[in-house]
Structures are given as C-alpha cells and as structure tokens.
Design a protein around this motif. Structure first.
Motif, PDB file in Angstrom:
ATOM      1  N   ALA A 180       0.834  -1.198   0.000  1.00 27.40           N
ATOM      2  CA  ALA A 180       0.000   0.000   0.000  1.00 27.40           C
ATOM      3  C   ALA A 180       0.872   1.251   0.000  1.00 27.40           C
ATOM      4  O   ALA A 180       1.860   1.326   0.730  1.00 27.40           O
ATOM      5  CB  ALA A 180      -0.924   0.009   1.210  1.00 27.40           C
ATOM      6  N   GLY A 181       0.499   2.236  -0.807  1.00 26.58           N
ATOM      7  CA  GLY A 181       1.225   3.494  -0.843  1.00 26.58           C
ATOM      8  C   GLY A 181       0.822   4.391   0.319  1.00 26.58           C
ATOM      9  O   GLY A 181      -0.099   4.077   1.078  1.00 26.58           O
ATOM     10  N   PRO A 182       1.489   5.537   0.473  1.00 26.28           N
ATOM     11  CA  PRO A 182       1.181   6.439   1.593  1.00 26.28           C
ATOM     12  C   PRO A 182      -0.268   6.897   1.617  1.00 26.28           C
ATOM     13  O   PRO A 182      -0.911   6.893   2.672  1.00 26.28           O
ATOM     14  CB  PRO A 182       2.143   7.613   1.364  1.00 26.28           C
ATOM     15  N   TRP A 183      -0.810   7.315   0.435  1.00 21.64           N
ATOM     16  CA  TRP A 183      -2.185   7.802   0.401  1.00 21.64           C
ATOM     17  C   TRP A 183      -3.186   6.694   0.690  1.00 21.64           C
ATOM     18  O   TRP A 183      -4.170   6.888   1.407  1.00 21.64           O
ATOM     19  CB  TRP A 183      -2.488   8.442  -0.942  1.00 21.64           C
ATOM     20  N   LYS A 184      -2.954   5.516   0.114  1.00 17.52           N
ATOM     21  CA  LYS A 184      -3.863   4.398   0.350  1.00 17.52           C
ATOM     22  C   LYS A 184      -3.824   3.972   1.818  1.00 17.52           C
ATOM     23  O   LYS A 184      -4.868   3.643   2.419  1.00 17.52           O
ATOM     24  CB  LYS A 184      -3.495   3.220  -0.543  1.00 17.52           C
ATOM     25  N   THR A 185      -2.638   3.988   2.405  1.00 22.71           N
ATOM     26  CA  THR A 185      -2.515   3.669   3.817  1.00 22.71           C
ATOM     27  C   THR A 185      -3.283   4.678   4.663  1.00 22.71           C
ATOM     28  O   THR A 185      -3.970   4.313   5.622  1.00 22.71           O
ATOM     29  CB  THR A 185      -1.037   3.654   4.249  1.00 22.71           C
ATOM     30  N   PHE A 186      -3.177   5.947   4.295  1.00 19.01           N
ATOM     31  CA  PHE A 186      -3.871   6.999   5.050  1.00 19.01           C
ATOM     32  C   PHE A 186      -5.384   6.815   4.966  1.00 19.01           C
ATOM     33  O   PHE A 186      -6.092   6.881   5.985  1.00 19.01           O
ATOM     34  CB  PHE A 186      -3.467   8.371   4.506  1.00 19.01           C
ATOM     35  N   TRP A 187      -5.898   6.582   3.750  1.00 12.42           N
ATOM     36  CA  TRP A 187      -7.350   6.475   3.566  1.00 12.42           C
ATOM     37  C   TRP A 187      -7.910   5.175   4.121  1.00 12.42           C
ATOM     38  O   TRP A 187      -9.013   5.164   4.661  1.00 12.42           O
ATOM     39  CB  TRP A 187      -7.711   6.595   2.085  1.00 12.42           C
ATOM     40  N   ARG A 188      -7.166   4.091   3.987  1.00 12.41           N
ATOM     41  CA  ARG A 188      -7.708   2.780   4.364  1.00 12.41           C
ATOM     42  C   ARG A 188      -7.363   2.358   5.784  1.00 12.41           C
ATOM     43  O   ARG A 188      -8.073   1.530   6.368  1.00 12.41           O
ATOM     44  CB  ARG A 188      -7.191   1.715   3.379  1.00 12.41           C
ATOM     45  N   ILE A 189      -6.294   2.911   6.352  1.00 15.04           N
ATOM     46  CA  ILE A 189      -5.852   2.483   7.678  1.00 15.04           C
ATOM     47  C   ILE A 189      -5.955   3.610   8.705  1.00 15.04           C
ATOM     48  O   ILE A 189      -6.611   3.467   9.744  1.00 15.04           O
ATOM     49  CB  ILE A 189      -4.398   1.957   7.631  1.00 15.04           C
ATOM     50  N   THR A 190      -5.293   4.743   8.414  1.00 10.25           N
ATOM     51  CA  THR A 190      -5.194   5.812   9.413  1.00 10.25           C
ATOM     52  C   THR A 190      -6.544   6.451   9.704  1.00 10.25           C
ATOM     53  O   THR A 190      -6.950   6.562  10.873  1.00 10.25           O
ATOM     54  CB  THR A 190      -4.195   6.884   8.951  1.00 10.25           C
ATOM     55  N   LEU A 191      -7.242   6.898   8.654  1.00  9.37           N
ATOM     56  CA  LEU A 191      -8.521   7.582   8.872  1.00  9.37           C
ATOM     57  C   LEU A 191      -9.545   6.720   9.607  1.00  9.37           C
ATOM     58  O   LEU A 191     -10.176   7.194  10.560  1.00  9.37           O
ATOM     59  CB  LEU A 191      -9.092   8.069   7.538  1.00  9.37           C
ATOM     60  N   PRO A 192      -9.761   5.462   9.192  1.00  6.10           N
ATOM     61  CA  PRO A 192     -10.711   4.650   9.973  1.00  6.10           C
ATOM     62  C   PRO A 192     -10.298   4.456  11.429  1.00  6.10           C
ATOM     63  O   PRO A 192     -11.161   4.365  12.309  1.00  6.10           O
ATOM     64  CB  PRO A 192     -10.715   3.311   9.216  1.00  6.10           C
ATOM     65  N   SER A 193      -9.001   4.410  11.679  1.00  2.03           N
ATOM     66  CA  SER A 193      -8.533   4.188  13.045  1.00  2.03           C
ATOM     67  C   SER A 193      -8.756   5.400  13.942  1.00  2.03           C
ATOM     68  O   SER A 193      -8.954   5.262  15.154  1.00  2.03           O
ATOM     69  CB  SER A 193      -7.047   3.814  13.039  1.00  2.03           C
ATOM     70  N   ILE A 194      -8.686   6.594  13.365  1.00  2.00           N
ATOM     71  CA  ILE A 194      -8.888   7.813  14.167  1.00  2.00           C
ATOM     72  C   ILE A 194     -10.293   8.367  13.989  1.00  2.00           C
ATOM     73  O   ILE A 194     -10.555   9.522  14.313  1.00  2.00           O
ATOM     74  CB  ILE A 194      -7.839   8.888  13.807  1.00  2.00           C
ATOM     75  N   ARG A 195     -11.210   7.546  13.482  1.00  2.00           N
ATOM     76  CA  ARG A 195     -12.578   8.010  13.227  1.00  2.00           C
ATOM     77  C   ARG A 195     -13.264   8.581  14.463  1.00  2.00           C
ATOM     78  O   ARG A 195     -13.946   9.608  14.366  1.00  2.00           O
ATOM     79  CB  ARG A 195     -13.418   6.877  12.633  1.00  2.00           C
ATOM     80  N   PRO A 196     -13.135   7.971  15.654  1.00  2.00           N
ATOM     81  CA  PRO A 196     -13.768   8.589  16.827  1.00  2.00           C
ATOM     82  C   PRO A 196     -13.307  10.024  17.063  1.00  2.00           C
ATOM     83  O   PRO A 196     -14.113  10.897  17.387  1.00  2.00           O
ATOM     84  CB  PRO A 196     -13.345   7.664  17.983  1.00  2.00           C
ATOM     85  N   GLY A 197     -12.007  10.278  16.890  1.00  2.00           N
ATOM     86  CA  GLY A 197     -11.510  11.635  17.059  1.00  2.00           C
ATOM     87  C   GLY A 197     -12.041  12.584  16.002  1.00  2.00           C
ATOM     88  O   GLY A 197     -12.381  13.729  16.294  1.00  2.00           O
ATOM     89  N   LEU A 198     -12.134  12.111  14.763  1.00  2.00           N
ATOM     90  CA  LEU A 198     -12.662  12.942  13.680  1.00  2.00           C
ATOM     91  C   LEU A 198     -14.121  13.304  13.924  1.00  2.00           C
ATOM     92  O   LEU A 198     -14.531  14.459  13.765  1.00  2.00           O
ATOM     93  CB  LEU A 198     -12.531  12.208  12.345  1.00  2.00           C
ATOM     94  N   VAL A 199     -14.920  12.307  14.290  1.00  2.00           N
ATOM     95  CA  VAL A 199     -16.342  12.553  14.514  1.00  2.00           C
ATOM     96  C   VAL A 199     -16.554  13.476  15.707  1.00  2.00           C
ATOM     97  O   VAL A 199     -17.366  14.408  15.654  1.00  2.00           O
ATOM     98  CB  VAL A 199     -17.087  11.215  14.712  1.00  2.00           C
ATOM     99  N   ALA A 200     -15.829  13.220  16.787  1.00  2.00           N
ATOM    100  CA  ALA A 200     -15.949  14.077  17.961  1.00  2.00           C
ATOM    101  C   ALA A 200     -15.514  15.503  17.645  1.00  2.00           C
ATOM    102  O   ALA A 200     -16.162  16.471  18.067  1.00  2.00           O
ATOM    103  CB  ALA A 200     -15.116  13.513  19.110  1.00  2.00           C
ATOM    104  N   ALA A 201     -14.438  15.653  16.879  1.00  2.00           N
ATOM    105  CA  ALA A 201     -13.965  16.988  16.506  1.00  2.00           C
ATOM    106  C   ALA A 201     -15.004  17.706  15.651  1.00  2.00           C
ATOM    107  O   ALA A 201     -15.282  18.894  15.864  1.00  2.00           O
ATOM    108  CB  ALA A 201     -12.644  16.873  15.754  1.00  2.00           C
ATOM    109  N   GLY A 202     -15.578  16.994  14.688  1.00  2.00           N
ATOM    110  CA  GLY A 202     -16.606  17.597  13.847  1.00  2.00           C
ATOM    111  C   GLY A 202     -17.825  17.992  14.649  1.00  2.00           C
ATOM    112  O   GLY A 202     -18.387  19.081  14.452  1.00  2.00           O
ATOM    113  N   LEU A 203     -18.244  17.135  15.570  1.00  2.00           N
ATOM    114  CA  LEU A 203     -19.438  17.419  16.363  1.00  2.00           C
ATOM    115  C   LEU A 203     -19.233  18.618  17.278  1.00  2.00           C
ATOM    116  O   LEU A 203     -20.043  19.560  17.282  1.00  2.00           O
ATOM    117  CB  LEU A 203     -19.808  16.182  17.188  1.00  2.00           C
ATOM    118  N   PHE A 204     -18.141  18.624  18.038  1.00  2.00           N
ATOM    119  CA  PHE A 204     -17.909  19.724  18.966  1.00  2.00           C
ATOM    120  C   PHE A 204     -17.580  21.025  18.222  1.00  2.00           C
ATOM    121  O   PHE A 204     -17.953  22.112  18.670  1.00  2.00           O
ATOM    122  CB  PHE A 204     -16.791  19.364  19.939  1.00  2.00           C
TER     123      PHE A 204
END
Length: 271
Positions: A180-204
């Motif tokens: 997996a390349g850097p972008w694919k790793t970011f979209w498929r691994i990193t973003l799903p893993s930090i999803r709680p932080g993303l959703v909480a940040a968006g909500l607050f």
C-alpha cells in the motif's frame, strides 16, 4: 468495601459531584420548563402549560432564517476546519517541527481566548484586509465562515491529536509492507482508526460554531443573522416562552446528534 463506600470522604465527594451536576443542569431544566408555560409573560407559579410557543418559534421568520444561516456556516466551517486541522495534527504528532509545542499551543488559543476579544481582532483584521486588497470581506458569508473556522480548528487539533497519539503505527507499516502506498494507507488504515476523534472533533466544532454569538455579532452583514443573534434581538423587544422554545429545539437537536453519534462512534474514547 462497604466501609469505604460509606466513608465521609466518599460521601462528600459524591455530594460535591451531584451538586456540580445539578448546577450545570439547572439552567437547562429551567429553560425547558419555561418553554411549556401557557402565559405570555413568565411568572410563577405557571397558569398552565401549552405547546403553542414551539409553533410560534417555528413560524418566526427571524428564527428560521437564523437557524438556516447558522446551520450553513457551521457545516462549512466544520468541513474546512477538518480539512485544515487533520494535516496539522498529523504534522505535530508524526514529524519533528521546530517550536512544535509552541505551535500546538498557538492552534489551541481560540479555545481559551474570550469571544469578544477574538471577534474584535477578526473584525479589525477583515477591515485591514479590505483596505489592502479591495475585496469585500467584512460582512460577507465567506468572511463569517472563515472566522468560524478559527473556532473549529482547535477542537480538530485537540481531539485528532489525542487519537493519533494512541494509534499503533505498526498497522500502517504492515500495510505499506504489503504494497500500500502512503495515500492508500492513510485512507484505508489511518482515517478509519482515528474516526472517533474525527467525529468528535466535527461534532464539537459544529456545536461551537452553531452557538457562537460574540464573534458573529461583529462579522454578520446587513440582512444576515445567525440564530443566537436572532434570539438576542428578539429579547430586546419581547420576553416570552418563544425564546425558551427555540432554545429547547436547539438542545434537543444537539442532544439527539450526540446520542446518535455516540451510538456508532464512542465519543468517550477521545473526550
């Protein structure tokens, strides 16, 4: 165990916690109760209860227009704040940046700066920008969204950084070792893993933008009002339960959004 539970210190601690919770909830309870009063001028005890003030709030054009503008600005500011805050969090956590701690503190300043001070500073900045560039910034929708983005970014940086600090990077390394390349790793691994932080940040971030009053007072243009400003202007001329009804509608919508969000993404993991 029983003696520890009944110890004076534990009783005092639990009592203080209950008093603090009651102090926080008391205004919400009072506003909700007031929204159901039948009489136009609030008085105690109430003469009766009615739902007519909710209909009055929904039929008030200023409230509706303010709600629509607050919703539009809040959504745009949240999306832009996420687009800017996530890369900033990645840079602060993953890379050694000169003055990194100072930069992190600087990004969080809008959270601790008084709203009236922040609003005045942005107002002066937009005036100077108009003078320097000739662009109609002050009073424009773009200027209002840009200002609200400033109060969203700190939430994004704070909560996404917390998610990244606890993230196991060996998962990313495993994905890259498998091709997996850097972008694919970011979209498929990193973003799903930090999803709680993303959703909480968006909500607050959205809630902060939606309810902002002090800063918006300086920056709204002619013919534009956000919902907090509409409520403030209404209170200048009338005091009736319609304002409480409008506030209860906001409380219910935000509370429902938090409950639904927590159902699918556990906010307690990052908040």
């Amino acid at each position: 165990m029983t003696a520890a539970r009944l110890s004076p210190g534990r009783i005092a601690l639990n009592g203080a916690a209950m008093l603090s919770l009651g102090f926080i909830l008391l205004p919400l309870i009072f506003v909700t109760w007031l929204a159901f009063f039948r009489q136009e001028i609030p008085s105690f005890p109430p003469e009766g209860y009615s739902l007519r003030w909710f209909a009055a709030a929904a039929n008030n054009k200023a409230f509706v227009d303010g709600f629509v503008l607050s919703l539009q600005v809040g959504v745009l500011a949240t999306l832009i704040g996420l687009a800017l805050g996530v890369p900033a969090s990645l840079a602060l956590v993953r890379h050694r940046i000169v003055l990194g701690p100072a930069l992190n503190t600087f990004l969080l300043l809008p959270l601790v700066m008084p709203g009236i001070v922040l609003g005045t500073a942005i107002y002066v900045f937009q005036i100077e920008t108009e003078i320097a560039t000739g662009l109609p910034v002050l009073g424009s929708a773009a200027g209002l969204v840009a200002a609200h983005t400033l109060v969203v970014i700190p939430w994004v940086v704070k909560l996404v950084t917390a998610s990244l600090v606890g993230f196991d990077r060996t998962i990313e390394e495993a994905a890259q070792n498998l091709g997996a390349g850097p972008w694919k790793t970011f979209w498929r691994i990193t973003l799903p893993s930090i999803r709680p932080g993303l959703v909480a940040a968006g909500l607050f971030g959205f809630v902060t933008s939606f309810g902002n009053l002090e800063m918006s007072l300086f920056l709204v243009g002619p013919g534009r009002i956000t919902l907090p400003i509409a409520i403030l202007q209404y209170l200048e001329w009338k005091i009736d339960p319609a304002v409480a009804a409008a506030s209860v509608i906001q409380i219910v919508l935000i509370g429902a959004a938090m409950i639904v969000t927590d159902r699918y993404v556990k906010l307690s993991r990052v908040v």
